[in-house]
Design an enzyme around this catalytic site. Structure first.
Site, PDB file in Angstrom:
ATOM      1  N   TYR A 160       0.903  -1.231  -0.039  1.00  0.00           N
ATOM      2  CA  TYR A 160       0.013  -0.068   0.065  1.00  0.00           C
ATOM      3  C   TYR A 160       0.740   1.086  -0.063  1.00  0.00           C
ATOM      4  CZ  TYR A 160      -4.178  -2.711   1.013  1.00  0.00           C
ATOM      5  OH  TYR A 160      -5.511  -3.652   0.846  1.00  0.00           O
ATOM      6  N   ASP A 204      11.979  18.764  -2.314  1.00  0.00           N
ATOM      7  CA  ASP A 204      11.686  17.843  -1.228  1.00  0.00           C
ATOM      8  C   ASP A 204      13.021  17.957  -0.260  1.00  0.00           C
ATOM      9  OD1 ASP A 204       9.494  16.907  -2.141  1.00  0.00           O
ATOM     10  OD2 ASP A 204      10.233  14.851  -2.758  1.00  0.00           O
ATOM     11  N   ILE A 205      13.093  17.878   1.048  1.00  0.00           N
ATOM     12  CA  ILE A 205      14.092  17.770   2.095  1.00  0.00           C
ATOM     13  C   ILE A 205      15.068  16.630   1.612  1.00  0.00           C
ATOM     14  CG2 ILE A 205      15.217  17.960   4.276  1.00  0.00           C
ATOM     15  CD1 ILE A 205      12.839  19.524   5.158  1.00  0.00           C
ATOM     16  N   GLU A 206      14.284  15.459   1.533  1.00  0.00           N
ATOM     17  CA  GLU A 206      15.260  14.414   1.505  1.00  0.00           C
ATOM     18  C   GLU A 206      15.996  13.932   0.073  1.00  0.00           C
ATOM     19  OE1 GLU A 206      12.096  11.752   2.501  1.00  0.00           O
ATOM     20  OE2 GLU A 206      11.227  11.667   0.787  1.00  0.00           O
ATOM     21  N   HIS A 255       7.804 -16.230  -9.041  1.00  0.00           N
ATOM     22  CA  HIS A 255       7.114 -15.124  -9.905  1.00  0.00           C
ATOM     23  C   HIS A 255       7.297 -14.767 -11.454  1.00  0.00           C
ATOM     24  CE1 HIS A 255       5.574 -13.343  -6.147  1.00  0.00           C
ATOM     25  NE2 HIS A 255       6.722 -13.952  -5.625  1.00  0.00           N
ATOM     26  N   ASP A 274       9.265   0.712 -10.318  1.00  0.00           N
ATOM     27  CA  ASP A 274      10.130   1.101 -11.763  1.00  0.00           C
ATOM     28  C   ASP A 274      10.756   0.418 -12.351  1.00  0.00           C
ATOM     29  OD1 ASP A 274       8.589   3.630 -12.226  1.00  0.00           O
ATOM     30  OD2 ASP A 274       9.700   4.871 -10.980  1.00  0.00           O
ATOM     31  N   GLU A 292       5.818 -13.144 -13.397  1.00  0.00           N
ATOM     32  CA  GLU A 292       5.460 -11.869 -14.009  1.00  0.00           C
ATOM     33  C   GLU A 292       6.678 -10.705 -13.904  1.00  0.00           C
ATOM     34  OE1 GLU A 292       4.613 -13.183 -10.873  1.00  0.00           O
ATOM     35  OE2 GLU A 292       4.520 -11.432  -9.336  1.00  0.00           O
ATOM     36  N   GLU A 335       2.720 -20.610   7.921  1.00  0.00           N
ATOM     37  CA  GLU A 335       2.686 -19.324   7.930  1.00  0.00           C
ATOM     38  C   GLU A 335       1.296 -18.618   8.660  1.00  0.00           C
ATOM     39  OE1 GLU A 335       2.970 -17.217   3.999  1.00  0.00           O
ATOM     40  OE2 GLU A 335       2.902 -15.282   4.911  1.00  0.00           O
ATOM     41  N   GLY A 351      -0.581 -17.799  -4.231  1.00  0.00           N
ATOM     42  CA  GLY A 351      -1.515 -18.381  -4.764  1.00  0.00           C
ATOM     43  C   GLY A 351      -1.519 -19.931  -5.048  1.00  0.00           C
ATOM     44  N   LYS A 367       7.978  30.313 -24.721  1.00  0.00           N
ATOM     45  CA  LYS A 367       8.044  30.923 -23.396  1.00  0.00           C
ATOM     46  C   LYS A 367       8.639  30.127 -22.412  1.00  0.00           C
ATOM     47  CE  LYS A 367       4.665  32.877 -19.997  1.00  0.00           C
ATOM     48  NZ  LYS A 367       3.308  32.788 -19.787  1.00  0.00           N
ATOM     49  N   CYS A 427       2.922 -17.963  -6.374  1.00  0.00           N
ATOM     50  CA  CYS A 427       3.532 -17.875  -4.976  1.00  0.00           C
ATOM     51  C   CYS A 427       2.597 -18.250  -3.982  1.00  0.00           C
ATOM     52  CB  CYS A 427       4.343 -16.618  -4.664  1.00  0.00           C
ATOM     53  SG  CYS A 427       5.621 -16.714  -3.574  1.00  0.00           S
TER      54      CYS A 427
END
Ligand code: GLN
Length: 537
Positions: free
Chosen positions: A56, A150-152, A510, A73, A512, A408, A386, A226, A384
């Site tokens: 998330y 951004d500060i970081e 995986h 990315d 994908e 798990e 799944g 411009k 995985c």
């Protein structure tokens, strides 16, 4: 080889403008002209890698061949370039500081005060040049995460300023991606936020060479002039980046804006060979003109944020194009499925994919979806977690091990059909400790997986702690679920299949992560094909 050329990509005005896609599209065009290109991403957060982040927060965690847990990315870079990335392609502030602090503890800076400038910035610069120093690439594109101001981000901008100063002007350029907001009342694109963000970069001593301007409407020549005048760039260096129907249109849009030509002329590199985009265009044509359509349900617990399943979504686009089929993905929340309502929620689907994941939440819904797919012979693909859920479902409902589970979720189950891998049991730290990256798998000839791969030796990427419990192998085989892919060294089960089913495949790895535009993943291609056959039946 001549010294490598460096292109830095910064972002201004707002986040989420698509620096990753712009970087990947530029790389794609340069690669199509015959240059060797790689892209790396520097992320300004303090996590050492995104592996410990909840999806998330930043969307999916992407995994490279060498087992690095990275920003999503990097997935775009691989999908656009069809070349694997590695640990060196993703660096975070956490990793930079970790390295500098370890060196400090070893006594490497003895007597010195360790500071952001020069120690942190030197380490950033060293990492920025690492892939260039490898001698494998002519052009290194570096995307800086975050937004200017951004500060970081400051140490990164300072590192870029220093590199720019150290290198010849034709060896290092800066691309700045900004937004031109459209004001509906006056019906015009506003340039002021772009001017301000360039000013902010200038305050840090960095003059961008090229501005890529995201806009909802075409940018007039006057507006471009411009921006060029006030931001101190040549008029051909103001590039329009309109919203596109698909991210895979962006390379063609950048080609039309001559971004690659402008970049090459600033780097004093030849732009004689026009880019060969034939295979890319062939993919786009198929993607945009499908002859078929299937509905596939993606069952997972992070469905509110589709970025959590980015590589899966993209793999369906690649596999769909290959089959000339539009794959309509429906995100289905695993917490909302039960045995009773599965028929209502799933009966319109031509295929069901159960997604990877961690922890107990939504598990029973995934198992209910798999039961429905198995009993109704709907094509099923488990990745995985799944795949692990498919094993649990089979154990409970076919083999009759009613309390079967993964340790798990239930450490005390009498039937731990999925259990923690032996070498994981002694590990307590969470970051970077799973079974990660590429491993070999041997595929059984008489299997759906073999039909897809058309070879017996494959390699796939992993990210898990739990595995199929081989103590139950005979029970499963007797019941009709077979392990059709095995790691030859550890005997870990990598693929499970049900024979008496049109397409029921679960994979511990995986797939994908390895699907690209030019190399759609064979298991996705076959799954879509099976869904097409199901929809026609
Ligand atoms: N939670 C499971 C494991 O660690 C599956 C992981 C995953 O789906 N990536 O084995």
């Amino acid at each position: 080889m001549n010294s490598p050329k460096y292109i830095f990509v910064t972002g201004g005005v707002t986040s989420s403008l698509g620096k990753g896609i712009i970087s990947a599209s530029l790389a794609n065009l340069l690669q199509a002209r015959g240059y060797t290109v790689t892209i790396q991403k520097f992320d300004p957060y303090i996590n050492v890698d995104p592996g410990t982040l909840n999806p998330y927060e930043h969307g999916e965690c992407y995994v490279t061949e060498d087992g690095a847990e990275t920003d999503l990315d990097l997935g775009h870079y691989e999908r656009f370039l069809n070349v694997p990335t590695s640990q060196a392609n993703n660096v975070t502030t956490g990793r930079i500081y970790q390295h500098v602090i370890e060196k400090e503890r070893e006594g490497a800076y003895l007597g010195k005060t360790v500071q952001v400038i020069p120690h942190i910035t030197d380490e950033i610069k060293r990492r920025m040049k690492l892939l260039g120093d490898s001698g494998k690439f002519e052009i290194i594109i570096t995307e800086l995460g975050g937004t200017v101001g951004d500060i970081e981000s400051l140490p990164y901008i300072e590192a870029v300023r220093q590199l720019n100063w150290e290198m010849k002007p034709e060896d290092c350029i800066v691309l700045h991606l900004t937004l031109l907001p459209y004001l509906n009342t006056t019906k015009e694109l506003k340039t002021k936020p772009t001017q301000h963000s360039v000013k902010m970069l200038l305050e840090s001593g960095v003059q961008p060479d090229i501005l890529i301007c995201r806009a909802e409407h075409p940018i007039s020549k006057e507006a471009k002039n411009k921006i060029a005048l006030f931001c101190n760039v040549t008029p051909n260096a103001v590039i329009e980046a309109l919203d596109m129907a698909t991210i895979y249109d962006v390379p063609m849009a950048m080609l039309k804006e001559r971004l690659d030509k402008t970049v090459l002329s600033k780097l004093k590199m030849s732009s004689k060979n026009e880019p060969n985009m034939d295979s890319w265009l062939n993919f786009l044509t198929k993607h945009k003109n499908p002859k078929h359509e299937v509905k596939i349900g993606l069952v997972g617990k992070y469905v509110e944020l589709p970025d959590a399943y980015k590589s899966i979504t993209e793999a369906f686009i690649h596999a769909g194009a290959q089959n000339e089929c539009r794959v309509k993905l429906e995100y289905i929340h695993s917490e909302l499925i039960t045995d009773d309502d599965a028929p209502f929620k799933l009966k319109h689907l031509d295929g069901i994919l159960v997604a990877p994941g961690f922890g107990d939440r939504g598990i029973e819904g995934k198992i209910a979806a798999i039961k429905y797919a198995r009993e109704n012979k709907i094509p099923f693909f488990g990745i995985c977690l799944g795949m692990q859920c498919a094993v649990i479902e089979f154990a409970r409902n076919v083999l009759g091990f009613k309390d079967a589970h993964s340790t798990e979720m239930n450490a005390k189950t009498k039937h731990p059909v999925i259990d923690m891998m032996a070498d994981q049991k002694k590990i307590s730290a969470k970051g970077g400790t799973m079974r990660l990256g590429s491993y070999v798998c041997e595929v059984t000839k008489d299997s759906k997986a073999y039909k897809a791969y058309e070879k017996t030796k494959i390699t796939e990427r992993h990210r898990h702690r739990f595995e199929f419990n081989n103590l139950y192998l005979k029970d499963f085989e007797k019941g009709g679920m077979f392990v059709t892919g095995v790691n030859p060294d550890t005997k870990l089960a990598e693929i499970v299949e049900i024979k008496d089913h049109p397409y029921f495949v679960g994979v511990q790895f995986h797939p994908e992560y390895k699907s690209t535009v030019l190399n759609p993943h064979p298991l996705f291609v076959k799954f879509v094909k099976a869904a097409m056959a199901f929809s026609n039946s």
